[in-house]
Design an enzyme around this catalytic site. Sequence first.
Site, PDB file in Angstrom:
ATOM      1  N   HIS A   1       0.696  -1.022  -0.018  1.00 42.84           N
ATOM      2  CA  HIS A   1       0.035  -0.035  -0.084  1.00 42.84           C
ATOM      3  C   HIS A   1       0.843   1.336  -0.089  1.00 42.84           C
ATOM      4  O   HIS A   1       0.623   2.281  -0.538  1.00 42.84           O
ATOM      5  CB  HIS A   1      -0.757   0.045   1.257  1.00 42.84           C
ATOM      6  CG  HIS A   1      -1.764  -1.200   1.226  1.00 42.84           C
ATOM      7  ND1 HIS A   1      -3.247  -0.531   1.405  1.00 42.84           N
ATOM      8  CD2 HIS A   1      -2.060  -2.477   1.326  1.00 42.84           C
ATOM      9  CE1 HIS A   1      -4.142  -1.816   1.043  1.00 42.84           C
ATOM     10  NE2 HIS A   1      -3.138  -2.866   1.240  1.00 42.84           N
ATOM     11  N   ASP A  40      -6.339   5.591   2.984  1.00 41.23           N
ATOM     12  CA  ASP A  40      -6.501   4.014   2.531  1.00 41.23           C
ATOM     13  C   ASP A  40      -7.829   3.480   3.679  1.00 41.23           C
ATOM     14  O   ASP A  40      -8.373   3.984   4.196  1.00 41.23           O
ATOM     15  CB  ASP A  40      -5.174   3.288   2.854  1.00 41.23           C
ATOM     16  CG  ASP A  40      -4.856   2.193   2.128  1.00 41.23           C
ATOM     17  OD1 ASP A  40      -5.671   1.649   1.599  1.00 41.23           O
ATOM     18  OD2 ASP A  40      -3.451   1.864   2.081  1.00 41.23           O
TER      19      ASP A  40
END
Length: 479
Positions: A32, A134
């Site tokens: 990520h 996120d």
Amino acid sequence: MAAAGSGNRDAGGGSNATPMHVVMLPWLAFGHIVPFAQLARRLLASSSAVRVTFLTAAGNVPRVEAMLSSAASAGGVAVVPLNLPRVPGLPEGAASTANLSPEGAELLKVSLDAARPQVAALLAELRPDAVLLDFATPWASHDAAALGVKSFHFSVFSAVACAYLAVPARRPDGAGAGALPSAHDLLSVPTGFPASSPLAATGVPAYQATDFTYMFSSFGGKPCVHERLVAGIQACDGVVYKTCAEMEGAYVEYLAAQYRKPVLMAGPLVPDRPQGELDERWSTWLSAFPDGAVVFASFGSETFLPPAAAMELLLGLEATGRPFLAVLNCPDGEAVVAPPGFAERVAGRGVVCSGWVQQQHILHHRSVGCYVTHVGFSSVVEGLVAGCRLVLLPMKGDQYLNAALFARELRVGVEVARRDEDGWFGRQDVCDAVAAAVADGGEGEARKWADFLTDDGVQGRFADEFVRQLRELVSAASS
């Protein structure tokens, strides 16, 4: 020059515009963190005026700073550490999911949740124009909104994976609430899924549907991934996908209809050409082989093959008769156990290692011609732009859906054959997939997509259009 957050902005996004200040907070997994860093570099290199503040756990700061070093030299980027509170059961000093067990990764979410006051204080101090978040921190959208700051969910996953799994239609009320889906429910696509997709007709095999239930499973009574993700998107002012209409347009349209939010596309995030030199160990070894001869197999730092699968992979690579380099990692730093007599049989042409390697340098080495990948979206893009033939061996979650997109829609890569009920593959399946990938015609449409992804004009257009749309949404809110 007006301070960021003052509302004195030029919506045109030209070089004379007030720099738009963007704060980024990715989940603490390098799968990520890397896309967020790639997007930061893309924005800072664009023709639009942007500055970035990147938040991550203190232990990740040196590595993130290295990722952003090329952009940092021109100014406009800062990496700010978060001090994660201790959580019982979480290894001391854990700052990312690298080498953590699945249970450890869940505890890391608890630790990041406990860092909420730090994040809220930083947002209040920085007063950015926009925050890119996120899935793991839906609470940050609420904290940003309380300050009048626009927040955007930035998905590091492909649009096809989000469309299959991460939509409100997966829950009975169609709005992200109600009973969680079972493995049987996940065999087929959600309501309204694009009919043009091959998945609409076939769905997924049983082993993949069973794997997908992780996203809908609660650990320790905490919200599951799907609940965090849907809550975060619903609290945000818009959604950002790292894709483009040329590759995933139908899925992006479906997601926009599902969430009824502004959707922005940042374009596929293509890594910069690797800088510096490949370590002498690998350079010397790879240079001993002809152009395109070597098979490189790598599954990243957070995708772990079960011991039996690792055994079949290695035996399959041996059976190809080609030189190979396999990078295999295990949770908690355990070692991969090679088959009996394996090291002696492949001496001189086969190497197995663990840990971090210079993947991009290796992919670009003249002797590497085939890449066996777990089909993380970023990894596929890296292999494509390096000119490697691709063998697709997904092991979990979004990787299965990425493989369907690339192999069946974009005609990129050869999938390793698997058993439907449990996903088992054998050594011959690996050997056959490598043979098909390196054979004449095995490239498929890879060259077309590699040319598209490496076109500087295309990539610049993606960046400028994204910044323009983001600036317009921020400016509309402050006017």
